[in-house]
Design a protein around this motif. Structure first.
Motif, PDB file in Angstrom:
ATOM      1  N   SER A  60      17.923 -68.321   6.416  1.00  0.00           N
ATOM      2  CA  SER A  60      19.001 -67.716   7.206  1.00  0.00           C
ATOM      3  C   SER A  60      20.276 -67.491   6.391  1.00  0.00           C
ATOM      4  N   TYR A  61      20.314 -68.026   5.174  1.00  0.00           N
ATOM      5  CA  TYR A  61      21.493 -67.841   4.321  1.00  0.00           C
ATOM      6  C   TYR A  61      21.450 -66.446   3.715  1.00  0.00           C
ATOM      7  N   ARG A  62      22.431 -65.642   3.972  1.00  0.00           N
ATOM      8  CA  ARG A  62      22.405 -64.234   3.592  1.00  0.00           C
ATOM      9  C   ARG A  62      23.111 -63.847   2.290  1.00  0.00           C
ATOM     10  N   PRO A  63      24.243 -64.421   1.944  1.00  0.00           N
ATOM     11  CA  PRO A  63      25.007 -63.859   0.829  1.00  0.00           C
ATOM     12  C   PRO A  63      24.259 -63.700  -0.494  1.00  0.00           C
ATOM     13  N   SER A  64      23.459 -64.664  -0.895  1.00  0.00           N
ATOM     14  CA  SER A  64      22.812 -64.580  -2.202  1.00  0.00           C
ATOM     15  C   SER A  64      21.440 -65.241  -2.164  1.00  0.00           C
ATOM     16  N   LEU A  71      18.605 -68.630  -4.295  1.00  0.00           N
ATOM     17  CA  LEU A  71      17.873 -69.685  -3.599  1.00  0.00           C
ATOM     18  C   LEU A  71      16.360 -69.513  -3.700  1.00  0.00           C
ATOM     19  N   SER A  72      15.891 -68.424  -4.295  1.00  0.00           N
ATOM     20  CA  SER A  72      14.455 -68.140  -4.267  1.00  0.00           C
ATOM     21  C   SER A  72      13.592 -69.231  -4.900  1.00  0.00           C
ATOM     22  N   PRO A  73      13.982 -69.888  -6.000  1.00  0.00           N
ATOM     23  CA  PRO A  73      13.117 -70.967  -6.511  1.00  0.00           C
ATOM     24  C   PRO A  73      12.963 -72.124  -5.521  1.00  0.00           C
ATOM     25  N   VAL A  74      14.045 -72.501  -4.864  1.00  0.00           N
ATOM     26  CA  VAL A  74      13.997 -73.593  -3.881  1.00  0.00           C
ATOM     27  C   VAL A  74      13.144 -73.167  -2.695  1.00  0.00           C
ATOM     28  N   LYS A  75      13.354 -71.939  -2.225  1.00  0.00           N
ATOM     29  CA  LYS A  75      12.588 -71.449  -1.077  1.00  0.00           C
ATOM     30  C   LYS A  75      11.102 -71.349  -1.402  1.00  0.00           C
ATOM     31  N   SER A  88      32.510 -66.432   3.508  1.00  0.00           N
ATOM     32  CA  SER A  88      31.785 -66.672   2.257  1.00  0.00           C
ATOM     33  C   SER A  88      32.067 -68.075   1.706  1.00  0.00           C
ATOM     34  N   PHE A  89      33.325 -68.459   1.654  1.00  0.00           N
ATOM     35  CA  PHE A  89      33.676 -69.761   1.108  1.00  0.00           C
ATOM     36  C   PHE A  89      33.080 -70.888   1.947  1.00  0.00           C
ATOM     37  N   ASP A  90      33.272 -70.834   3.270  1.00  0.00           N
ATOM     38  CA  ASP A  90      32.756 -71.890   4.149  1.00  0.00           C
ATOM     39  C   ASP A  90      31.236 -71.956   4.109  1.00  0.00           C
ATOM     40  N   ASP A  91      30.573 -70.806   4.037  1.00  0.00           N
ATOM     41  CA  ASP A  91      29.110 -70.785   3.973  1.00  0.00           C
ATOM     42  C   ASP A  91      28.610 -71.373   2.655  1.00  0.00           C
ATOM     43  N   ARG A  92      29.278 -71.065   1.554  1.00  0.00           N
ATOM     44  CA  ARG A  92      28.884 -71.636   0.266  1.00  0.00           C
ATOM     45  C   ARG A  92      29.134 -73.143   0.246  1.00  0.00           C
TER      46      ARG A  92
END
Length: 152
Positions: A74-78, A82-86, A117-121
């Motif tokens: 559900s995390y959209r910005p980048s 995250l693809s290796p973790v996912k 962006s800041f809060d989501d990161r």
């Protein structure tokens, strides 16, 4: 005209020190308590009174993995950062689901993405730290199950 550059991996947590933040743990799973190995017959032990349940432990591990999979998805910005973790989360979940029943049910509502962006990161950093801690617990539990010690 200058092209906008893609956010680099190191930039994902720029403007704050991720290592200084507290971990955010899943509030609704019991993995830590149900995956605790049986203690020896030592009376000084502080383990839970019931015996270890492989099925209950695996159900909670699958629930953790499903939660983190959905959260990271559900995390959209980048997403590419995250693809290796996912990928690894999905692979472990698929492996566990091949050998066991899938963990059914819906997750309680737990909003973490604010849209800023800041809060989501910041939230992502805390969630990944919590996932790291939970991954250690899951690794130890799966090692215990793999060893067969709980069947003795």
């Amino acid at each position: 005209m200058q092209k906008q550059r893609k956010m680099e991996h190191g930039d994902l947590f720029s403007s704050f020190n991720c290592t200084d933040l507290e971990a955010q743990m899943i509030p609704h799973t019991l993995t830590v308590s149900v995956c605790q190995p049986n203690a020896s017959d030592d009376k000084a032990s502080c383990s839970r009174s019931s015996s270890f349940s492989e099925a209950e432990c695996l159900t909670n591990i699958r629930a953790d993995l499903r939660y983190y999979d959905a959260m990271l998805d559900s995390y959209r910005p980048s997403k590419t950062d995250l693809s290796p973790v996912k990928t690894d989360t999905k692979a472990l979940l698929d492996c566990l689901n091949e050998k066991c029943e899938s963990a059914d049910g819906e997750f309680p509502k737990w909003d973490v993405w604010s849209g800023s962006s800041f809060d989501d990161r910041l939230s992502l950093c805390k969630i990944l730290k919590g996932f790291h801690i939970r991954a250690i617990t899951m690794n130890r539990a799966l090692g215990y199950i793999g060893s067969g010690e709980h069947r003795k």
